[in-house]
Design a protein around this motif. Structure first.
Motif, PDB file in Angstrom:
ATOM      1  N   GLU A 258       0.821  -1.215   0.000  1.00  0.00           N
ATOM      2  CA  GLU A 258       0.000   0.000   0.000  1.00  0.00           C
ATOM      3  C   GLU A 258       0.859   1.271   0.000  1.00  0.00           C
ATOM      4  O   GLU A 258       0.355   2.363  -0.269  1.00  0.00           O
ATOM      5  CB  GLU A 258      -0.938  -0.006   1.201  1.00  0.00           C
TER       6      GLU A 258
ATOM      7  N   PHE B 133      -2.432   3.499   2.399  1.00  0.00           N
ATOM      8  CA  PHE B 133      -3.772   2.941   2.197  1.00  0.00           C
ATOM      9  C   PHE B 133      -4.883   3.940   2.463  1.00  0.00           C
ATOM     10  O   PHE B 133      -6.029   3.736   2.045  1.00  0.00           O
ATOM     11  CB  PHE B 133      -3.971   1.743   3.141  1.00  0.00           C
ATOM     12  N   LYS B 134      -4.615   5.037   3.164  1.00  0.00           N
ATOM     13  CA  LYS B 134      -5.651   5.964   3.614  1.00  0.00           C
ATOM     14  C   LYS B 134      -6.495   6.531   2.475  1.00  0.00           C
ATOM     15  O   LYS B 134      -7.629   6.966   2.687  1.00  0.00           O
ATOM     16  CB  LYS B 134      -5.004   7.107   4.393  1.00  0.00           C
TER      17      LYS B 134
ATOM     18  N   HIS C 263      -3.589  10.182   6.374  1.00  0.00           N
ATOM     19  CA  HIS C 263      -4.986  10.517   6.071  1.00  0.00           C
ATOM     20  C   HIS C 263      -5.069  11.955   5.577  1.00  0.00           C
ATOM     21  O   HIS C 263      -5.820  12.252   4.635  1.00  0.00           O
ATOM     22  CB  HIS C 263      -5.840  10.309   7.323  1.00  0.00           C
TER      23      HIS C 263
ATOM     24  N   TYR D 111     -10.653   7.218  10.908  1.00  0.00           N
ATOM     25  CA  TYR D 111     -10.858   5.775  11.076  1.00  0.00           C
ATOM     26  C   TYR D 111     -12.209   5.384  11.665  1.00  0.00           C
ATOM     27  O   TYR D 111     -12.719   4.322  11.379  1.00  0.00           O
ATOM     28  CB  TYR D 111      -9.748   5.172  11.962  1.00  0.00           C
TER      29      TYR D 111
ATOM     30  N   GLN E 155     -11.246   1.002   3.539  1.00  0.00           N
ATOM     31  CA  GLN E 155     -10.004   0.304   3.887  1.00  0.00           C
ATOM     32  C   GLN E 155     -10.154  -1.202   3.681  1.00  0.00           C
ATOM     33  O   GLN E 155      -9.167  -1.909   3.416  1.00  0.00           O
ATOM     34  CB  GLN E 155      -9.586   0.574   5.345  1.00  0.00           C
TER      35      GLN E 155
ATOM     36  N   VAL F 201      -8.594  -3.343   0.786  1.00  0.00           N
ATOM     37  CA  VAL F 201      -7.274  -3.978   0.867  1.00  0.00           C
ATOM     38  C   VAL F 201      -7.442  -5.479   1.101  1.00  0.00           C
ATOM     39  O   VAL F 201      -6.800  -6.312   0.454  1.00  0.00           O
ATOM     40  CB  VAL F 201      -6.428  -3.363   2.004  1.00  0.00           C
TER      41      VAL F 201
ATOM     42  N   VAL G 228      -1.709  -7.129  10.025  1.00  0.00           N
ATOM     43  CA  VAL G 228      -2.185  -5.784   9.710  1.00  0.00           C
ATOM     44  C   VAL G 228      -1.750  -4.799  10.795  1.00  0.00           C
ATOM     45  O   VAL G 228      -1.995  -5.051  11.979  1.00  0.00           O
ATOM     46  CB  VAL G 228      -3.726  -5.751   9.609  1.00  0.00           C
TER      47      VAL G 228
ATOM     48  N   LEU H 292      -8.305   0.241   9.357  1.00  0.00           N
ATOM     49  CA  LEU H 292      -7.729  -0.676   8.371  1.00  0.00           C
ATOM     50  C   LEU H 292      -8.000  -2.125   8.735  1.00  0.00           C
ATOM     51  O   LEU H 292      -8.504  -2.902   7.919  1.00  0.00           O
ATOM     52  CB  LEU H 292      -6.232  -0.426   8.247  1.00  0.00           C
TER      53      LEU H 292
ATOM     54  N   SER I 289       1.637  -0.649   5.060  1.00  0.00           N
ATOM     55  CA  SER I 289       0.547   0.322   4.990  1.00  0.00           C
ATOM     56  C   SER I 289       0.941   1.697   4.484  1.00  0.00           C
ATOM     57  O   SER I 289       0.081   2.448   4.021  1.00  0.00           O
ATOM     58  CB  SER I 289      -0.105   0.457   6.368  1.00  0.00           C
TER      59      SER I 289
END
Length: 339
Positions: free
Chosen positions: A56, A64-65, A93, A158, A167, A170, A186, A193, A322
């Protein structure tokens, strides 16, 4: 510190995200979000053993955000165009929201803590977002104040079902790329996530384990998991870790409900193990990774993942890398250290 009565009330109203929500999110975000590759990383001592790294860090915003932020904004786009958006974040983020605002021609105000790494603050400003720096303890409070004052659309980092569903894409991709994966590792902080990934993974293969990994110095999620209640750590404790993206003092209310339902375990890694994983990912995996993005790999590298009987064959392990928004000075220092 135990869970508050307010959080208990919110949890009672929490609706769990479903696989259908995640599949809808995948379709919704497909035009801007990269379907990231899985990179095989050899173990530093046992080269025949490999970890399947979901990279990611290769997203357009290096983390990943982007997935959760876009899934949220896309569902309120008309209102966002009229009023603008606000988000609070220490970096990844924030960068995702700023990047999306730039692409979608939206006004964006980002509240960032004064402890955020300078390269992350500069990256957000470079995208044209307005940045407001506040003391770390006031980050969430200030974002809500701005919503009340100006009517901005709030894009939380989140604690929102739309974020969790985004999320979760993923996890959807991991199961498509590695359908017989045995264990998925993770990073865990606020929990968005791992909540989404665990939801997707368990829906598609209940026998696959989902294990959260966080720093020992910010182990509120591990304590929460062990005690069966949502624990909050003081920020002066969580801010000790070099993994600045994992300093959230508590799991979100919505993520906690998903963690209780779907996550198999939460384990911790030391600061030294995190930095060693950063170095190995860069040199052997050809991935530039920030400390937060290296914690899952660190657990695998140092043989911290608990063994367990599963329904799957092959014993394949995947880890989410991530994010890659690392301070160049820190990366240089890590790479110069002995292996």
């Amino acid at each position: 510190m135990s869970i508050s009565e307010a959080a208990t009330s919110e949890a009672a109203e929490t609706t769990l995200v479903t696989l259908s929500d995640i599949e809808a999110a995948a379709e919704r975000i497909s035009d801007l979000v990269l379907r990231t590759p899985i990179i095989q990383l050899p173990h530093p001592q046992r080269p025949d053993e490999v970890l399947h790294c979901k990279a990611e860090s290769l997203q357009p915003t290096s983390a990943f955000k982007l997935r959760g932020a876009y899934n949220t904004i896309a569902q309120v786009l008309d209102h966002a165009r009229e009023h603008g958006i606000v988000a609070q974040s220490s970096g990844n983020h924030a960068r995702a929201v700023a990047w999306l605002a730039h692409r979608l021609n939206l006004r964006a105000v980002i509240v960032m803590p004064d402890a955020a790494p300078l390269p992350k603050i500069e990256a957000v400003r470079a995208l044209g977002a307005e940045v407001e720096i506040v003391p770390s303890a006031l980050r969430d409070v200030r974002a809500h104040e701005l919503v009340a004052q100006h009517g901005y659309v709030h894009v939380p980092p989140y604690d929102d079902p739309r974020i969790i569903a985004g999320q979760g894409t993923v996890g959807l991709e991991i199961m498509q790329q590695l359908p017989h994966v045995d264990t998925v590792l993770v990073p865990i902080s606020g929990g968005g996530l791992i909540s989404g990934i665990a939801t997707a993974v368990k829906a598609l293969n209940p026998g696959t384990r989902v294990i959260g990994v966080e720093p020992e110095l910010a182990a509120d999620a591990a304590q929460s998991f062990r005690e069966g209640r949502r624990i909050t750590w003081e920020q002066e404790l969580t801010y000790r870790t070099v993994a600045d993206g994992l300093r959230t003092p508590a799991l979100g209310v919505h993520p906690w409900e998903h963690v209780k339902r779907y996550v198999d375990d939460v384990i911790t890694v030391t600061e030294e193990q995190i930095l060693a994983a950063m170095r190995h990912l860069t040199l052997a995996g050809r991935l530039v990774v920030e400390p937060s993005g290296a914690v899952a790999t660190a657990a695998w590298m140092h043989d911290l993942v608990p063994s367990g009987n599963t329904q799957n064959d092959g014993g394949t392990t995947a880890a989410v890398v991530s994010g890659g928004s690392v301070d160049p000075a820190l990366l240089a220092k890590v790479l110069q250290q002995a292996g």
